[in-house]
Design an enzyme around this catalytic site. Structure first.
Site, PDB file in Angstrom:
ATOM      1  N   ASP A  35       0.889  -1.126   0.276  1.00  0.00           N
ATOM      2  CA  ASP A  35      -0.064  -0.073   0.171  1.00  0.00           C
ATOM      3  C   ASP A  35       0.891   1.238  -0.034  1.00  0.00           C
ATOM      4  O   ASP A  35       2.180   1.184   0.211  1.00  0.00           O
ATOM      5  CB  ASP A  35      -1.043   0.105   1.366  1.00  0.00           C
ATOM      6  CG  ASP A  35      -1.810   1.161   1.320  1.00  0.00           C
ATOM      7  OD1 ASP A  35      -2.303   1.486   0.113  1.00  0.00           O
ATOM      8  OD2 ASP A  35      -2.281   1.479   2.270  1.00  0.00           O
TER       9      ASP A  35
ATOM     10  N   THR B  59      -0.187   5.071   1.445  1.00  0.00           N
ATOM     11  CA  THR B  59      -0.209   5.746   2.753  1.00  0.00           C
ATOM     12  C   THR B  59      -0.075   4.809   3.974  1.00  0.00           C
ATOM     13  O   THR B  59      -0.412   3.841   4.144  1.00  0.00           O
ATOM     14  CB  THR B  59      -1.631   6.380   2.894  1.00  0.00           C
ATOM     15  OG1 THR B  59      -1.784   7.151   1.431  1.00  0.00           O
ATOM     16  CG2 THR B  59      -1.923   7.246   3.788  1.00  0.00           C
TER      17      THR B  59
ATOM     18  N   ASP C 296      -1.473  -1.070   6.238  1.00  0.00           N
ATOM     19  CA  ASP C 296      -1.585  -0.542   7.393  1.00  0.00           C
ATOM     20  C   ASP C 296      -3.132  -0.281   7.911  1.00  0.00           C
ATOM     21  O   ASP C 296      -3.470  -0.011   9.204  1.00  0.00           O
ATOM     22  CB  ASP C 296      -0.605   0.760   7.721  1.00  0.00           C
ATOM     23  CG  ASP C 296      -1.122   1.918   7.085  1.00  0.00           C
ATOM     24  OD1 ASP C 296      -2.037   1.656   5.863  1.00  0.00           O
ATOM     25  OD2 ASP C 296      -1.385   3.022   7.571  1.00  0.00           O
TER      26      ASP C 296
END
Length: 832
Positions: A519, A521, A719
């Site tokens: 990912d 961000t 996350d």
């Protein structure tokens, strides 16, 4: 009659079958039905059977479960009694170091019912410190304070000796006894080899035989009796293991010697010496058992070191804290801290629980949980973790997570669980071990018959001695320890380096990973987005837009939403009520403010709700995106009226980690919900050739499935909550420790510090552990493949006149297990 009972300790269908079989053997029981999910068993019986008799039936079958009638569990009324029953540095839960029954645990100490090895006690996740008076040791309190008798300050009570230490000290005591009696037995037996044989001048061989018998009794019936108990249990439960072989080999030698001593006329001349006494093997029995005991002693010592990482983590937990209450400071036990308490942390102190700094600032040494040696500066509002060490300034914090909820406790629990899990490679070992002992017994019988029929005189003696050597030298224990020892040390090493591994399967699979999907961000970037500016088209008030989007995001948990709220607060806007709030996954948020429909999100959100976007606004957004910024459109009713530009700095370690992974042959793909322009800007910065933009959670999930269908081994790093489906689907899910609880729960590996360099560490660690496991398996296999034939006398049959003494075989067997453990301990010094 029918009763329902609670059975503690069952973890799998194998446990269920064992319990049913053991209880059905009781005469008055007509049927047994086990509910594994509820850990209950329903028993139909002709006459009532007491709990004690049911428990005895389980123990007789070699099962270490506890059983008692439902509703009759005895609560612990006295807290102090509970402290005495359970060691302070142990949690009363035991497991087999060879993990014979997977992750199964036992609620009492003893030997593993499958392999016979001594069960190891798990350390307690949260230590319960007690305090006592130096002058009055009978005074024991649960928290610091003054002695009620003399007024002296109470001091921490020394923890009880752990189960490991008790076992080790017990083995040392037995080793001293065994050595003290075995040594003279060996000297007496080897008297013929001493020049001029002085022993023969003192007494006859018959008398010395009786001396050997008397000296061997303490070795057999005290120091090493546990080996025969384990051997017997293994035979009656048909869980054949190392102790089966040792028990049969030494037991036959001892019984043969006793019969030969008492009834020499029963034996043919081949078994007799020139003086007419039978050739006895008391010295072989005593020395073999003593050497096996030495092996167990060394293993117990080494086992203590393999769990060293957990013990070091446990040392990080402080026992007390300073509570700020009513304007003053008060020392309290760590167990009395409650969520919301204000705590003062003084310079050099360990931080007692997880929380947030409310007053002051300092630098925190987080190396013990992140693996990074440089202290981290913390200010008001920053989070701090239990077990980390404060620098040279004092601060006040608010407790947010206490007890077993703290990061340190979760790390310890995760390491505990992972250490007990089984790697897939263990299945091969289990299959071999299942047939190993029966094959060795057959080889021993074949050896005896072959030597008796074809061997030189005294053929029966040669056959007998070589058969015992075969039984003694074979070591299934070395095979069984090869994988779990490496896993235990490797998982501990990872925890000390900030890489938390949930299970052994992930540790093994990580070494095979050839594709990493990450990912953007919070994974590649800092995950701390900040609003740079808000743009409003002509005729629209920018301050009104700021108030509207900040109010809209006050209900959002997304990092971008939180950044918008912080920006609004910094501009002094007042948040207003929002109706019909809705978060649209992967797109944005919508809601109603003052009868106006407000939307904030990407172009997909606007397209879904048929919102008009002016061309000039599109052009400005594209320009911002090409600079690597995340841009969200702002719409009122059916028209886009502005945008918010948000930046999120790329972590310093991301480029270095991605470059290193690519050099190792790992294909790195960035998949982000952000737009194509922003994604390309980030990918160019990182020299990434493959990326996918505007991805919804289901797009990441589908991409992983497609790669797996092509035979790729995929790791996913993320996350957020939106990453959890992909993390669960990936062969190895890797969560940033700075991310959400849902993401961490869905993953197999958690990176405490939360940067991609942790993946490089995990990859290095996985490779090192797998190499170590293969080395251990090689040592164990080659030892048995060479040792058993040599003990059987194969070299003698091909003209090399070498035979293996059972005593040398015992020494080799003992040290084979120790060599596997010592090799595993080398992982502690591996650089990852």
């Amino acid at each position: 009659m029918e009763h329902t009972y609670k059975v503690t300790g069952m973890t799998c269908t194998g446990c269920q079958t064992n319990v049913e079989r053991a209880l059905n053997d009781l005469r008055d029981i007509t049927s047994v039905k086990v509910d594994l999910a509820k850990s209950e068993v329903r028993i139909n019986m002709r006459t009532h059977i007491s709990d004690e008799d049911l428990q005895a039936a389980l123990i007789k079958a070699g099962l270490h479960y506890s059983i008692e009638m439902l509703g009759s569990e005895k609560p612990c009324h006295n807290k102090k009694e509970h402290h005495h029953e359970t060691p302070i540095n142990g949690n009363g839960t035991y497991y087999c170091p060879m993990h014979c029954e997977g992750e199964k645990t036992y609620d009492r100490s003893g030997d593993c019912p499958v392999c016979g090895m001594h069960l190891i006690e798990q350390p307690q996740v949260v230590s319960e410190q007690q305090f006592t008076c130096p002058m009055h040791p009978d005074v024991i309190k649960d928290q610091p304070g003054a002695c009620p008798i003399c007024g002296m300050d109470l001091v921490p009570l020394a923890p009880n000796v752990s189960e490991e230490q008790r076992v080790y000290k017990g083995l040392v005591k037995k080793m001293i006894v065994a050595t003290a009696f075995s040594l003279p037995v060996f000297i007496v037996a080897m008297g013929d080899l001493i020049p001029s044989n002085p022993l023969a001048k003192i007494a006859s061989q018959q008398i010395w035989n009786w001396v050997q018998f008397i000296l061997t009794i303490p070795v057999v019936f005290y120091a090493c009796w546990m080996f025969f108990v384990r051997a017997w249990k293994s035979i009656i439960t048909w869980n054949l293991n190392m102790f089966t072989l040792v028990g049969i080999g030494t037991g036959v030698a001892f019984l043969f010697s006793v019969v030969g001593l008492l009834f020499p006329d029963l034996f043919p001349d081949e078994f007799k010496t020139e003086t007419g006494t039978v050739l006895l093997y008391f010295e072989a029995t005593a020395v073999i058992l003593t050497l096996v005991l030495l092996g167990q002693l060394l293993e117990a010592r080494a086992h203590s070191q393999t769990s060293g990482a957990i013990k070091e983590l446990l040392k990080l937990a402080p026992s007390e804290a300073v509570l700020v209450e009513n304007g003053g400071d008060k020392i309290i036990s760590i167990h009395d801290i409650q969520v919301g308490n204000l705590l003062r942390v003084k310079p050099g102190d360990k931080i007692p629980v997880d929380g947030k700094i409310t007053e002051g600032h300092s630098s925190i040494d987080e190396s013990m949980i992140s693996g990074e040696p440089i202290p981290v500066d913390k200010k008001e509002g920053d989070k701090v973790s239990s077990g980390t060490i404060n620098g040279n300034k004092s601060f006040v914090m608010i407790a947010e997570r206490v007890g077993s909820d703290t990061l340190l406790s979760q790390i310890i629990q995760m390491v505990n669980d992972a250490s007990r899990s089984r790697a897939p490679i263990q299945k091969l070992v289990d299959t071999i071990a299942k047939y190993f002992v029966p094959i060795v017994v057959v080889v021993a019988i074949t050896t005896f018959l072959a030597w008796t029929i074809f061997g030189p005189e005294p053929a029966i003696v040669y056959g007998f001695v070589n058969a015992i050597a075969v039984l003694i030298i074979a070591c299934p224990c070395a095979l069984g320890l090869a994988t779990p020892m490496s896993v235990m040390v490797g998982v501990g090493k990872g925890a000390q380096s900030g890489v938390l591994i949930k299970n052994a399967e992930a540790l093994e699979t990580m070494n095979k990973v050839n594709v990493l999907i990450t990912d953007k961000t919070g994974t590649i970037t800092e995950g701390k987005p900040s609003v740079e500016h808000v743009y409003a088209i002509e005729g629209v008030n920018a301050n009104d837009l700021i108030q509207q989007i900040a109010s809209l995001n006050q209900y959002s948990e997304h990092p971008l939403g939180e950044a918008v709220v912080r920006y609004g607060e910094s501009k002094g806007v007042q948040l207003v009520d929002v109706k019909d709030f809705e978060g649209v996954t992967g797109m944005g948020v919508i809601g109603t403010i003052s009868s106006k429909k407000i939307a904030l999100g990407n172009i997909k959100l606007l397209e879904q709700y048929n919102i008009n976007i002016p061309e000039i606004l599109k052009e400005k957004v594209i320009q911002e995106q090409k600079l690597g910024k995340t841009v969200s459109y702002i719409a009122i009713d059916k028209n886009a009226v502005g945008y918010v530009a948000i930046s999120d700095a790329i972590k310093e370690s991301s480029k270095r980690a991605i470059t290193e992974l690519i050099n190792q042959g790992v294909e790195v793909i960035m998949m982000t919900g952000d737009n194509n322009n922003t994604a390309k800007a980030v990918a160019d910065t990182l020299n990434l050739t493959d990326f996918k933009a505007e991805c919804l959670p289901e797009d990441k999930l589908q991409a992983i499935k497609e790669l797996q269908a092509k035979g790729k081994i995929v790791a996913m790093a993320g996350d957020g909550i939106n990453d959890s489906p992909a993390l669960a689907q990936a062969d190895v899910g890797i969560a940033m420790g700075t991310g959400t609880d849902v993401a961490i729960e869905s993953s197999e590996i958690t990176l405490v510090k939360g940067d991609l360099h942790g993946i490089v560490k995990a990859k290095h660690l996985s490779h090192a552990v797998m190499v170590n496991i293969k080395q251990n398996l090689f040592f164990a296999f080659i030892y048995n493949v060479l040792g058993v034939p040599i003990a059987a006398g194969v070299l003698y049959l091909i003209g090399i006149e070498i035979l293996l003494s059972p005593m040398i075989a015992a020494a080799a067997m003992s040290f084979s297990s120790v060599s596997v453990i010592v090799n595993s301990l080398r992982l502690r010094s591996v650089k990852i």
